[in-house]
Enzyme design. Structure first.
Site, PDB file in Angstrom:
ATOM      1  N   SER A   1       0.809  -1.231   0.000  1.00 35.97           N
ATOM      2  CA  SER A   1       0.000   0.000   0.000  1.00 35.97           C
ATOM      3  C   SER A   1       0.838   1.276   0.000  1.00 35.97           C
ATOM      4  O   SER A   1       0.497   2.259   0.634  1.00 35.97           O
ATOM      5  CB  SER A   1      -0.942   0.071   1.217  1.00 35.97           C
ATOM      6  OG  SER A   1      -1.694  -1.086   1.308  1.00 35.97           O
TER       7      SER A   1
ATOM      8  N   LEU B   1      -0.146   4.162  -8.263  1.00 36.26           N
ATOM      9  CA  LEU B   1      -0.192   5.598  -8.522  1.00 36.26           C
ATOM     10  C   LEU B   1       1.133   6.092  -9.102  1.00 36.26           C
ATOM     11  O   LEU B   1       1.154   6.894 -10.059  1.00 36.26           O
ATOM     12  CB  LEU B   1      -0.491   6.305  -7.195  1.00 36.26           C
ATOM     13  CG  LEU B   1      -0.848   7.758  -7.301  1.00 36.26           C
ATOM     14  CD1 LEU B   1      -2.063   7.940  -8.192  1.00 36.26           C
ATOM     15  CD2 LEU B   1      -1.127   8.312  -5.910  1.00 36.26           C
TER      16      LEU B   1
ATOM     17  N   ASP C   1      -5.983  -1.032  -9.968  1.00 33.39           N
ATOM     18  CA  ASP C   1      -4.876  -0.178 -10.433  1.00 33.39           C
ATOM     19  C   ASP C   1      -5.016   0.162 -11.914  1.00 33.39           C
ATOM     20  O   ASP C   1      -4.528   1.194 -12.367  1.00 33.39           O
ATOM     21  CB  ASP C   1      -3.527  -0.856 -10.185  1.00 33.39           C
ATOM     22  CG  ASP C   1      -3.016  -0.556  -8.783  1.00 33.39           C
ATOM     23  OD1 ASP C   1      -3.275   0.555  -8.291  1.00 33.39           O
ATOM     24  OD2 ASP C   1      -2.372  -1.433  -8.184  1.00 33.39           O
TER      25      ASP C   1
ATOM     26  N   GLU D   1       3.805  -3.233 -13.573  1.00 35.36           N
ATOM     27  CA  GLU D   1       3.843  -3.202 -12.108  1.00 35.36           C
ATOM     28  C   GLU D   1       3.633  -4.613 -11.565  1.00 35.36           C
ATOM     29  O   GLU D   1       2.716  -5.312 -11.984  1.00 35.36           O
ATOM     30  CB  GLU D   1       2.719  -2.271 -11.617  1.00 35.36           C
ATOM     31  CG  GLU D   1       2.638  -2.182 -10.118  1.00 35.36           C
ATOM     32  CD  GLU D   1       1.359  -1.487  -9.624  1.00 35.36           C
ATOM     33  OE1 GLU D   1       0.667  -0.820 -10.428  1.00 35.36           O
ATOM     34  OE2 GLU D   1       1.057  -1.636  -8.430  1.00 35.36           O
TER      35      GLU D   1
ATOM     36  N   GLU E   1       4.407 -16.033  -3.265  1.00 38.94           N
ATOM     37  CA  GLU E   1       3.647 -16.117  -4.524  1.00 38.94           C
ATOM     38  C   GLU E   1       4.260 -15.276  -5.641  1.00 38.94           C
ATOM     39  O   GLU E   1       4.065 -15.547  -6.806  1.00 38.94           O
ATOM     40  CB  GLU E   1       2.236 -15.566  -4.324  1.00 38.94           C
ATOM     41  CG  GLU E   1       1.438 -16.230  -3.272  1.00 38.94           C
ATOM     42  CD  GLU E   1       0.164 -15.441  -2.999  1.00 38.94           C
ATOM     43  OE1 GLU E   1      -0.861 -16.099  -2.868  1.00 38.94           O
ATOM     44  OE2 GLU E   1       0.202 -14.196  -2.950  1.00 38.94           O
TER      45      GLU E   1
ATOM     46  N   LYS F   1      14.612   6.512   8.503  1.00 39.05           N
ATOM     47  CA  LYS F   1      15.435   5.307   8.520  1.00 39.05           C
ATOM     48  C   LYS F   1      15.562   4.688   7.127  1.00 39.05           C
ATOM     49  O   LYS F   1      14.560   4.456   6.442  1.00 39.05           O
ATOM     50  CB  LYS F   1      14.818   4.285   9.484  1.00 39.05           C
ATOM     51  CG  LYS F   1      14.906   4.727  10.936  1.00 39.05           C
ATOM     52  CD  LYS F   1      16.350   5.020  11.264  1.00 39.05           C
ATOM     53  CE  LYS F   1      16.721   4.959  12.697  1.00 39.05           C
ATOM     54  NZ  LYS F   1      18.149   5.347  12.895  1.00 39.05           N
TER      55      LYS F   1
ATOM     56  N   CYS G   1     -26.066   0.860 -12.380  1.00 38.13           N
ATOM     57  CA  CYS G   1     -26.219  -0.598 -12.450  1.00 38.13           C
ATOM     58  C   CYS G   1     -27.278  -1.059 -11.440  1.00 38.13           C
ATOM     59  O   CYS G   1     -28.458  -0.833 -11.659  1.00 38.13           O
ATOM     60  CB  CYS G   1     -24.875  -1.284 -12.269  1.00 38.13           C
ATOM     61  SG  CYS G   1     -24.835  -2.887 -13.075  1.00 38.13           S
TER      62      CYS G   1
ATOM     63  N   HIS H   1     -21.520   1.256 -16.249  1.00 38.40           N
ATOM     64  CA  HIS H   1     -20.654   1.916 -15.261  1.00 38.40           C
ATOM     65  C   HIS H   1     -19.910   3.097 -15.881  1.00 38.40           C
ATOM     66  O   HIS H   1     -18.756   2.947 -16.291  1.00 38.40           O
ATOM     67  CB  HIS H   1     -19.662   0.904 -14.685  1.00 38.40           C
ATOM     68  CG  HIS H   1     -20.305  -0.109 -13.817  1.00 38.40           C
ATOM     69  ND1 HIS H   1     -20.570   0.113 -12.486  1.00 38.40           N
ATOM     70  CD2 HIS H   1     -20.797  -1.345 -14.101  1.00 38.40           C
ATOM     71  CE1 HIS H   1     -21.168  -0.946 -11.973  1.00 38.40           C
ATOM     72  NE2 HIS H   1     -21.328  -1.840 -12.935  1.00 38.40           N
TER      73      HIS H   1
ATOM     74  N   GLU I   1     -18.575   5.524 -14.480  1.00 39.81           N
ATOM     75  CA  GLU I   1     -17.421   5.962 -13.681  1.00 39.81           C
ATOM     76  C   GLU I   1     -16.104   5.399 -14.202  1.00 39.81           C
ATOM     77  O   GLU I   1     -15.046   5.972 -13.968  1.00 39.81           O
ATOM     78  CB  GLU I   1     -17.632   5.570 -12.207  1.00 39.81           C
ATOM     79  CG  GLU I   1     -17.540   4.079 -11.869  1.00 39.81           C
ATOM     80  CD  GLU I   1     -18.840   3.299 -12.076  1.00 39.81           C
ATOM     81  OE1 GLU I   1     -19.728   3.796 -12.798  1.00 39.81           O
ATOM     82  OE2 GLU I   1     -18.963   2.184 -11.525  1.00 39.81           O
TER      83      GLU I   1
END
Ligand code: GLN
Length: 547
Positions: free
Chosen positions: A14, A19, A71, A139, A148, A186, A380, A519, A521
């Site tokens: 994360s 990004l 992503d 990525e 994995e 650090k 939807c 959708h 968006e």
């Protein structure tokens, strides 16, 4: 042939690898290069389509109908390049392809092994369409050291060797934790993470370091020395107020220059960042605020509706207002009157979703928006709820409901105004489904055309009567109820080209009430807000003016 940038992560997850990748894509475009971004995910699901949004956030759907990692949404929003099915892959998909080939006998009796069979499959995936663009950014999900992820790291190591020198670079994203007691950033976790990477044969060319404090020159030099990168390839990534600042911020820190240097591209073409300056200006110089209630089910995890949150922000940018989206759990309205919750909002949005839980609450939210004349956008499932509400409360069908909920409950309780779609047309092919089909990849997925009625509100908003939008659903509004509903003012203003599938409903006699089966968006971008979201926010702004 494309140049390849492999983006890996270390120390913790994360950190914003997606990004960073998307912002780098935008910066390379600003310098005149063409790009494509890809995501390789180590989990064993074949794709995220069957994962709960609580597990993995939103499922991003491509035009060609793949259910992919969220992503890919970032990639599209930052570059405007439409993602394809071949831009997202998981270990599950790789292994299932290898095993299918093994069953077919393609390996001619060989013993199938991770190296070379799995790694070859990964390399083949990475190179799909490599001649089409200047840069391919890949990525790798997860962090270095995950069990994995190993085949992916091994595959990109080999890939770098297979290509001519200078064709591939590795960018590693890490965290510099700040220790308040000693007042220090650090570098040790980063050193260890790079050590791990180098132990599997990958030497990073660029280090991107997330840090909440400015990184002093001394620490940059230490990182460069211990991690074997050039000091100007140690790039700081500070926390930002808006993700859309990322391209400008990374440019300021020298990321694109470091990448071009690593490829020895000189002289580097000058960047044109005007698009991102405009985006910045629209976000940080907004006048006023509108409040939008999102009444849904997956409200604890913002990533579950990632693209909707972003599209609303874009809609705000189009109108130079800030959109404050607030998530409300639909189930509350099954116990309580929605009025006290929803009265203060300028608009109400009911997003997509699956399963019966919370649907009665969504229906009440749609009713509240209709009766109180508050702008409503149903996406939807949100459109299906608006139709059921109108059927029950306007068209005298008190038992109206969706077959989805009867299937789930194993009993017949509703008049199926929304039914399970078993056959439909895609391009010039008929697609058929059965009730007991597998769950993965069997919905009506990807881009479909819709014809809009001339003179309708949506035709005005789109400025067109033929549109293409992305779908992801199994159930559909039944046109047998069209006449009954249209008599009550709920118009079917968008239909599939064969006229069988309702794509959009709207109420003309309402300030703004639109439900869409697709959708929208997923196609909105900060520099190109989706017209439905732009107009929805405009309508919300009008409400504010009335207050
Ligand atoms: N569950 C509904 C269907 O399958 C809606 C899906 C969605 O909102 N994406 O039709």
């Amino acid at each position: 042939m494309a140049r390849f940038v492999f983006i890996t992560g270390g120390v913790v997850s994360s950190l914003g690898k997606g990004l960073a990748s998307a912002a780098l894509g935008a910066l390379l475009q600003a310098r005149g290069f063409s790009v494509r971004l890809r995501k390789l995910d180590p989990y064993l699901n074949v794709d995220p389509g069957t994962m709960s949004p609580f597990e993995h956030g939103e499922v991003f759907v491509t035009d060609d109908g793949a259910e992919t990692d969220l992503d890919l949404g970032h990639y599209e929003r930052f570059t405007g390049v439409a993602a394809r099915a071949t831009d997202s892959v998981s270990s599950g998909r790789i292994y299932s392809t290898v095993l299918e080939k093994e069953r077919r006998g393609d390996y001619l009796g060989k013993t199938i092994q991770v190296i070379p069979h799995v790694t070859n499959e990964i390399k083949d995936f990475i190179s799909i369409g490599e001649d089409e663009v200047d840069f391919m950014l890949c990525e790798i999900g997860g962090t270095v050291g995950d069990i994995e992820g190993l085949p992916f790291f091994e595959a990109i190591r080999q890939f770098g060797q297979d290509k001519p020198r200078g064709q591939c670079i590795f960018m590693h994203l890490t965290l510099l934790p700040y220790i308040a007691a000693s007042g220090e950033l650090k570098t040790k976790p980063t050193q260890h993470s790079v050590k791990e990477l180098r132990s599997i044969g990958i030497a990073p060319d660029i280090l991107v370091c997330r840090s909440e404090r400015p990184i002093p020159q001394k620490e940059r030099e230490k990182l460069a020395l211990f991690c074997n990168v050039r000091s100007d390839s140690v790039i700081a990534a500070y926390d930002l107020k808006s993700i859309y600042e990322a391209p400008l911020a990374y440019h300021r820190e020298g990321l694109d220059q470091a990448v071009l240097d690593a490829f020895q591209i000189s002289p580097a073409p000058k960047p044109d960042l005007s698009r991102w300056h405009d985006v910045y200006d629209r976000i940080f110089h907004a006048e006023g605020e509108v409040r939008v209630a999102i009444v849904g089910k997956y409200t604890q995890l913002e990533d579950a509706y990632k693209s909707i949150a972003e599209a609303l922000t874009h809609g705000g940018m189009a109108n130079r207002v800030k959109v404050r989206a607030e998530w409300i759990d639909a189930e509350i309205f099954e116990r309580e009157d929605p009025a006290p919750y929803l009265e203060g909002f300028h608009a109400i949005l009911v997003p997509g979703g699956f399963g019966e839980r919370g649907t009665e609450g969504k229906i009440r939210a749609a009713q509240f928006a209709r009766e109180r004349e508050i702008p409503y956008l149903g996406i939807c499932l949100g459109m299906q709820m608006a139709v059921i509400e109108a059927a029950r409360n306007l068209a005298q069908l008190p038992d109206a409901g969706s077959e989805e909920f009867d299937h789930e409950a194993g009993q017949k309780r509703f008049t199926p105004v929304v039914y399970h779609l078993k056959e439909w047309v895609q391009g010039n092919q008929t697609v058929a489904r059965k009730a007991d089909d597998d769950k993965g990849g069997t919905m009506r997925l990807g881009a479909y055309t819709a014809n809009l009625s001339a003179g309708s509100r949506v035709a005005g908003i789109y400025g067109a009567t033929v549109i293409e939008e992305r779908h992801r659903h199994r159930y559909e509004v039944d046109i047998r109820y069209r006449e009954k509903l249209e008599e009550q003012g709920l118009c079917f203003s968008g239909m599939s080209p064969d006229g069988r599938l309702p794509e959009i409903v709207e109420i003309a006699d309402h300030p703004w009430f639109i439900g869409v089966q697709f959708h929208p968006e997923l196609k909105s971008k900060p520099f190109d807000p989706h017209p439905l979201f732009a107009d929805f926010v405009r309508a919300a702004k009008e409400v504010e003016r009335l207050v």
